[in-house]
Design an enzyme around this catalytic site. Structure first.
Site, mmCIF file in Angstrom:
data_model
loop_
_atom_site.group_PDB
_atom_site.id
_atom_site.type_symbol
_atom_site.label_atom_id
_atom_site.label_comp_id
_atom_site.label_asym_id
_atom_site.label_seq_id
_atom_site.Cartn_x
_atom_site.Cartn_y
_atom_site.Cartn_z
ATOM 1 N N LYS A 107 0.798 -1.232 0.000
ATOM 2 C CA LYS A 107 0.000 0.000 0.000
ATOM 3 C C LYS A 107 0.831 1.281 0.000
ATOM 4 C CE LYS A 107 -1.207 1.136 4.790
ATOM 5 N NZ LYS A 107 -2.157 0.994 5.867
ATOM 6 N N GLY A 108 2.095 1.145 0.377
ATOM 7 C CA GLY A 108 2.982 2.306 0.286
ATOM 8 C C GLY A 108 2.678 3.404 1.265
#
Ligand code: B12
Ligand code: B12
Ligand SMILES: Cc1ncc(COP(=O)(O)O)c(C=O)c1O
Ligand SMILES: Cc1ncc(COP(=O)(O)O)c(C=O)c1O
Lengths: 244, 531, 244, 531
Positions: free
Chosen positions: C126-127
């Site tokens: 998801k960063g």
């Protein structure tokens, strides 16, 4: 005793700094800031924040460690008042007992300076922070000349009123304007032969006793001063002179 | 112990959100349903830490030349006997050798092996147990009485919320300076942060310590040193200063025991934190938290639960429901351990992105919601940490709004944010700046909570309702999966923990039919816990 | 170009400082603080605020002027990335084109450090801040080993996976713990003969490229890094090595 | 000019206080009754400054070798003729010499004496006046049109409140750097503070200047330099940046003229400030403020009134009523000068003692009250100054709450507080920290005003009502004494000013029957002022 800044360990030398540099925001700018802090003599420096202020300026916050120390025992500093100040009533009693006459005090905010709140706090009837001003003191005749009073006018009035003490307030200090203005007052007073008979006292947010003495005043008072502090100084000092 | 106190520690509650009482009741019921099966598991099990804590409460203390604590030496030699309870061996040795605990401890430290000692007869054991547990109980009760008398004597100077700061120099003597300065400046509560990774040590170090990273070892001697230091300032300031440590990690019950003996006042203590954030085995954690909470309850120690941690790894807007769900679960487990609500410092935190439009209003909603749902609980409100950066000036502003939100919603325990949060553990002056900021803000808007209402069906009210309803749903889901399963599937804090994985699993033991724990029995009696 | 701090006039040297001293609050303490700042090499110093922290400590805020300057042109600083970072898609295209295989990246938060948010921001699917992490990159096989991973375990896993790059996160920096831990990793890698075949990259809030290079890493990344920054560095650097 | 604008500059008004409309109307009626007689006086008088301003608007400019400005040279030589209006002399000289204003200015600077020039005939004077006033009028209208077009083009980037910072290095070129940086950081408004005591100069210095104490000279060239600098950033940032100066002191009308010509956007301009705080004669001030406001109104320049100054010398709790009373009076005088409400930046300030319990709530009350009473006016809200100390960290917290209060009450013009207020005029970074603080706070609690209500009959509401009622009483008292008398007796700002005392009294002249002022006539026509 040598003392150094303390963060969380004795003598760790921890200091927080912030400043701007005329360089564009970048990694290189941060490194330059770090090097600059090292050049200032700090032993270790973390640039913890950098932000662009414009295309050509950057702001930095740093935490650094200094090796500098000061020998606290050798720091010379004399407060205007050695002991606690007398209360208003004590001042009055003291004057009654020792001088048997009212003392005359003339005050003003001098030069270009129009910041009267400080001198009013000391002189006006109502005083400041629930400490009455000198006008309220039965044994003191207080004359507050207000704002932007030229040194000449202040001294003329002091002479006319046979003042015991002159109170000067200086709030604007940018580019050290106050230093020139205060020096001028002392010179004028000396030239007119008034210096010996007058206490010269200066106050203001950037004023300290040390600076005042250096400039030729009898005392200097900074932030948080109340009328009783100056009054105590005046009566004690005059008594000291009288009894010499 | 009887619930005699008025909950001075909980701020004033002004109801503003119109939350659905039935829905709150549903959530509580679900929490009970969730905690029930876990409690059954707890009832049937003990752990090596529970046994060591029991030993400590009966008098075991000290360490050998290598620094291995006496309770650990005993537990090592009796590894196989944990399921039966280790205290009977300690008592047997005392009886057999005719020694005081202090003398026996020295012997153990010198190599005396308890596994070699045959068990004494039940009757003598019980007599001896009653004697030692009686001492322990008396000491703890004296601590409580002392605290109560000071709280009463100094009641005029109580602040609401109470201002809480941490010290973390790594050196207990340096900590003392910092803690005393903070107390003089107005701090009501001082926590000594533990050194990095102490939570994963399966023993509690012994003695005064001066070396730690980002914190100071929790040891009984350090507790004592700091306790004395704070008591000293308290007398000067006419304000009782509360001392906090971490009843958490692999030694949770032992720290509870030490804290009870040394008159700590608060403990970080969560029913699931160790599982989620320290990868400690879940069975171990549940059993340990229960025993530690019984001790805390008996010692009238406020616990601080760790819901704030959810928001350091997950987003505060999206995961607000997990915070509330966890609060319900923590409340339930605490109740099951005999703890009154006034000791439940349920945790939450001001961790919205400062760039978020109306983020402050969402924070108000969350904080007010917690207040209304847990009106008797001294909520523990954590400051912004995750979004703090090296920009100390911005950080100070964030802390200012945090202080505002806390007072505005009547929080109980207010952890002060440090402007240097992203940089170092607090310097002396950082704490000063935080305290003065809080005092300024909270005085300047003192009666805000009373004076201000939230718009009907406005953003704040709607947000609180939404979080409550999501939390109730989440609890429903957890109920379905069972708590063990829910954790395994990652429903909390976005981490998955296998049932039999994690640290400390080998320290869990089923209670054998001959299991005996006189301290537990006494605590249960005192706290009115059945079964 | 020599640069000095700027307050409101070029080269005025204005710097803000704050620190504590282990002395009781008093006028003398303020004077000691002033002298200390002068000792640090500042030309002029106003102690604008002093407050007692306890009976034995005082806090000071100062504004001072420094004469120190840095030659900006001579400041050496290389960013890990010379140019702008590629996008995720560009990184993938670059790998496809130049390596024709997936690259393997192993990451961890090492030593005692349990702060995983940073490495997760770089690696997890998801960063961070709407920038996807490396796990999302089709042409990168990313392994995130999580918290408190011993250096030995990290290298063993890197060897086993034939990693192209190792990513290390260090957040706890108090008492310079990270320096020891990072040095140890490089030494271990060299001892095991892995150093040549691996890119060693470190990141964290107090990490910069300069420090990283000094410690023997290929690059260092600080606050505000996104996955594409590291990814760009990795692919460019590997391509550079390959084509040598 | 027609009132075509929507009042973008006034924040949104949400009514919360239930203030008595009849009482507000009473207060307004009293203000009108107070200002009426003063306006009669104004109508019958002119001043040397009004005449110099008139000359400037007709083209007089420049200075002689000693730096004496051309308008002053003219006024000196025609000292005795002020009561008739000086412009006819200037026009006569133009006609006689067949020169352009620029040429004539040079001649005057070189010694050409207007008093020697016989007056031209009425007819030619009128024609010439129409020509020059037409130019002036066109230039001002073009300025307004330019501003409007930019405001429209960049409307998307308007903030509410608008963020206002000052620059004050003393050097206009240094000011430019600081102003541009501030605009890039998000400032919407930049004021160039004047050098200490310029207000008491009875002339406006000429040309670009680089020396000032605590501020930079207001000169037309400096206006131009800063205007260009801000326009440059505006294009980059797609945000129109407003420029402010001081239309105040002995040269009030001239500064208005210069500002109108150079497209300033705001002017500090108060109907009584000069009297109370600069000991300028009251007759002089009233006449000057009227003429200057007509110019400001024609040039669509927002004025900022100086009520904040009351609170730097008097206590904000006790003297809140004087602030409100003065706002009513300022409003009335502005109306009488033909100024629409959307240009009335009535002043007030956040100056409660930070140690005062619930001080913030009182501030909220005061700010909200002003908002509700003056809903179309772009209120100018001043930050804490008096209670700022060298403690920059505390100061930052005070500014944070100030920013909160401003957004919470929908203020229009928000002067940013500087953490170094008690130390120096702002450094580059001080402004940056202030802007980022305001942007953070105002975004984080953006919709607070909409979401929050004040308790019925609570402290906030009661406080606002009390201040309104005290202000109405005070206005009643002033009405009884007459404004001149009231000032003489010290009803405002605790200072007493004799009617015929103060600076600049000798510059006041009764209009003689032959008084003629073509600029005034034109302005009156444009602004729809009768008489
Ligand atoms: C109020 C104020 C004003 C008011 C003054 C009203 C009035 N009648 O006094 C107004 C709005 C008019 C004003 C104007 C200006 N101001 Co001003 N003002 C302030 C402000 C906000 C507060 C000062 C104050 O009243 N303090 C409260 C009093 C009680 O404190 P105090 O003066 O320190 O006095 C105490 C002690 O110092 C001591 N003391 C003082 N005098 C004396 C004398 C004696 C004998 C003794 C014993 C003790 C004593 O006792 C007092 C009580 O404890 C300060 C910022 C700040 N927060 O300090 C800026 C500030 C002083 N002003 C400043 C400036 C630059 C100006 C202007 C020049 C701006 C401009 N370009 O227009 C003008 C010019 C005025 C002039 N010609 O002097 C700067 C000065 C910068 C510097 N270091 O030189 C400041 C610091 C603001 C800033 N950051 O820019 N100002
Ligand atoms: C969240 C947090 C925690 C959480 C961690 C949860 C988790 N799973 O990560 C918890 C509550 C568990 C925790 C515990 C502790 N913490 Co902590 N914690 C923080 C906090 C608040 C935020 C860190 C964070 O998540 N930042 C957000 C991320 C995204 O930023 P980042 O790490 O900088 O990462 C970015 C870049 O640096 C870079 N990056 C980072 N790593 C890498 C790697 C590579 C290869 C690359 C390319 C880039 C890169 O990219 C990222 C994205 O841009 C900070 C304070 C702060 N505001 O910074 C303190 C802080 C880091 N913690 C601190 C301390 C002391 C501790 C404890 C030791 C306290 C204690 N005694 O118990 C414990 C021990 C934990 C341990 N064993 O390490 C100190 C460290 C002081 C220091 N300078 O050494 C801090 C600064 C707080 C303080 N002032 O005391 N903490
Ligand atoms: C319940 C609880 N225990 C412990 C800690 C501290 O961390 P550690 O597990 O490293 O002791 C926290 C941190 O916030 C916590 O909330
Ligand atoms: C209306 C007005 N004019 C002028 C000033 C500035 O002071 P000076 O009179 O020194 O220009 C202020 C200060 O706040 C003001 O409010």
């Amino acid at each position: 005793m040598m003392v150094k800044p303390y963060g969380d360990t004795l003598d760790d030398g921890a200091v927080q700094l912030s400043f701007s540099l005329p360089v564009p925001f970048s990694g290189k700018a941060k490194e330059a800031a770090r090097q600059l802090v090292i050049k200032m003599g700090f032993a270790h420096c973390d640039i913890v924040h950098a932000a662009p202020l414009s295309e050509t300026f950057t702001f930095f916050t740093a935490y650094a460690k200094t090796a500098a120390a000061v020998d606290f025992d050798r720091v010379e500093y004399v407060e205007a008042l050695a002991d606690k100040s007398l209360s208003m009533d004590e001042v009055n009693a003291f004057i009654k007992k020792n001088f048997k006459r009212k003392l005359v005090v003339v005050g003003a905010c001098t030069g270009f300076d129009a910041h009267t709140v400080g001198i009013d706090a000391i002189m006006n009837m109502k005083g400041y922070n629930h400490h009455f001003g000198l006008e309220r003191y039965p044994m003191i005749e207080a004359f507050n000349l207000g704002a932007q009073v030229p040194n000449e006018a202040l001294l003329a009035r002091a002479k006319e009123l046979k003042a015991d003490a002159v109170l000067v307030s200086q709030v604007v200090t940018q580019k050290d304007t106050h230093v020139g203005n205060l020096t001028n007052l002392v010179e004028l007073a000396e030239a007119e032969g008034l210096r010996e008979d007058l206490l010269l006292i200066v106050g203001g947010p950037r004023i300290g006793n040390k600076l005042a003495r250096e400039l030729g005043f009898d005392a200097g008072f900074g932030p948080g001063t109340y009328a009783e502090d100056v009054a105590t100084f005046i009566v004690k000092k005059l008594e000291e002179r009288r009894s010499r | 112990m009887k619930d005699k106190h008025t909950p001075k520690t909980a701020g004033k509650v002004v109801y503003k959100l119109g939350l659905s009482k039935p829905l709150i009741a549903v959530a509580r019921r679900r929490a009970a349903a969730i905690a029930g099966p876990v409690q059954d598991f707890i009832a049937g099990h003990t752990t090596v830490a529970v046994e060591r804590a029991t030993l400590r409460l009966l008098g075991a203390d000290g360490a050998n030349a290598d620094g291995v604590p006496v309770p650990n030496l005993i537990a090592q030699s009796l590894r196989e006997r944990i399921g039966s309870g280790l205290s009977q061996h300690y008592l047997s040795a005392l009886l057999r050798e005719g020694k005081t605990p202090a003398q026996l401890n020295e012997a153990v430290a010198a190599g005396y092996d308890l596994s070699k000692v045959p068990l004494a007869d039940k009757k003598s054991l019980q007599v001896k147990a009653r004697e030692l547990a009686g001492w322990m109980s008396k000491r703890i009760r004296a601590n409580v009485a002392h605290r109560d008398s000071k709280l009463k004597a100094f009641a005029a100077n109580v602040k609401s919320p109470m201002l809480y700061v941490i010290v973390a120099t790594g050196n207990i003597y340096e900590d003392v300076k910092q803690a005393q300065a903070a107390a003089l400046q107005g701090a009501d509560i001082v926590a000594v942060i533990r050194t990095t990774a102490q939570s994963l040590l399966d023993y509690v170090p012994y003695g005064a310590t001066t070396q730690g990273f980002g914190g100071t070892y929790a040891t009984q001697e350090n507790f004592r040193i700091m306790r004395a230091a704070l008591d000293e300032v308290a007398e000067k300031e006419k304000r009782y200063i509360r001392l906090v440590n971490y009843c958490s990690g692999l030694c949770m019950p032992e720290i509870a025991a030490m804290g009870a003996l040394e008159r700590l006042d608060m403990m970080l203590n969560d029913s699931m934190y160790g599982i989620l954030f320290r990868d400690i085995n879940m069975y171990r954690t549940f059993v340990d938290q229960n025993f530690s909470r019984m001790i805390n309850a008996a010692a009238d120690i406020i616990i601080n639960t760790g819901e704030d941690n959810y928001l350091t790894t997950s987003d505060a807007v999206e995961n607000a429901d997990t915070v509330l769900a966890s609060q319900f679960i923590n409340e339930r487990f605490a109740l099951q351990a005999g703890m009154p609500k006034r000791l439940m410092g349920l945790g939450h935190a001001f961790e919205m992105d400062p760039e978020l439009k109306n983020g402050f209003l969402l924070e108000l909603a969350q904080a007010q919601m917690a207040r209304e749902i847990f009106p008797e609980h001294p909520l523990k409100y954590m400051p912004p940490t995750k979004f703090m950066t090296g920009d100390v000036f911005k950080g100070l502003a964030m802390n200012t709004l945090f202080n505002f939100a806390s007072k505005a919603t009547g929080q109980g325990i207010h952890l002060l944010g440090m402007l240097t949060e992203a940089i170092h553990t607090p310097y002396l002056q950082d704490r000063y700046l935080a305290i003065q900021n809080a005092r300024y803000v909270m005085n300047s808007m003192a009666d805000f909570a009373d004076e201000v209402e939230f718009k009907k069906n406005g953003l704040i009210v709607r947000r609180a309702r939404q979080v409550l309803s999501e939390a109730a749903d989440l609890l429903g889901q957890v109920e379905k999966l069972g708590l063990f399963g829910a954790i395994e599937q990652g429903l909390f804090a976005e981490v998955k923990r296998p049932k039999n994985g994690g640290k400390g699993f080998d320290g869990v033991a089923e209670k054998s039919p001959d299991y005996w724990n006189p301290v537990e029995d006494l605590l249960k009696k005192q706290l009115g816990i059945r079964g």
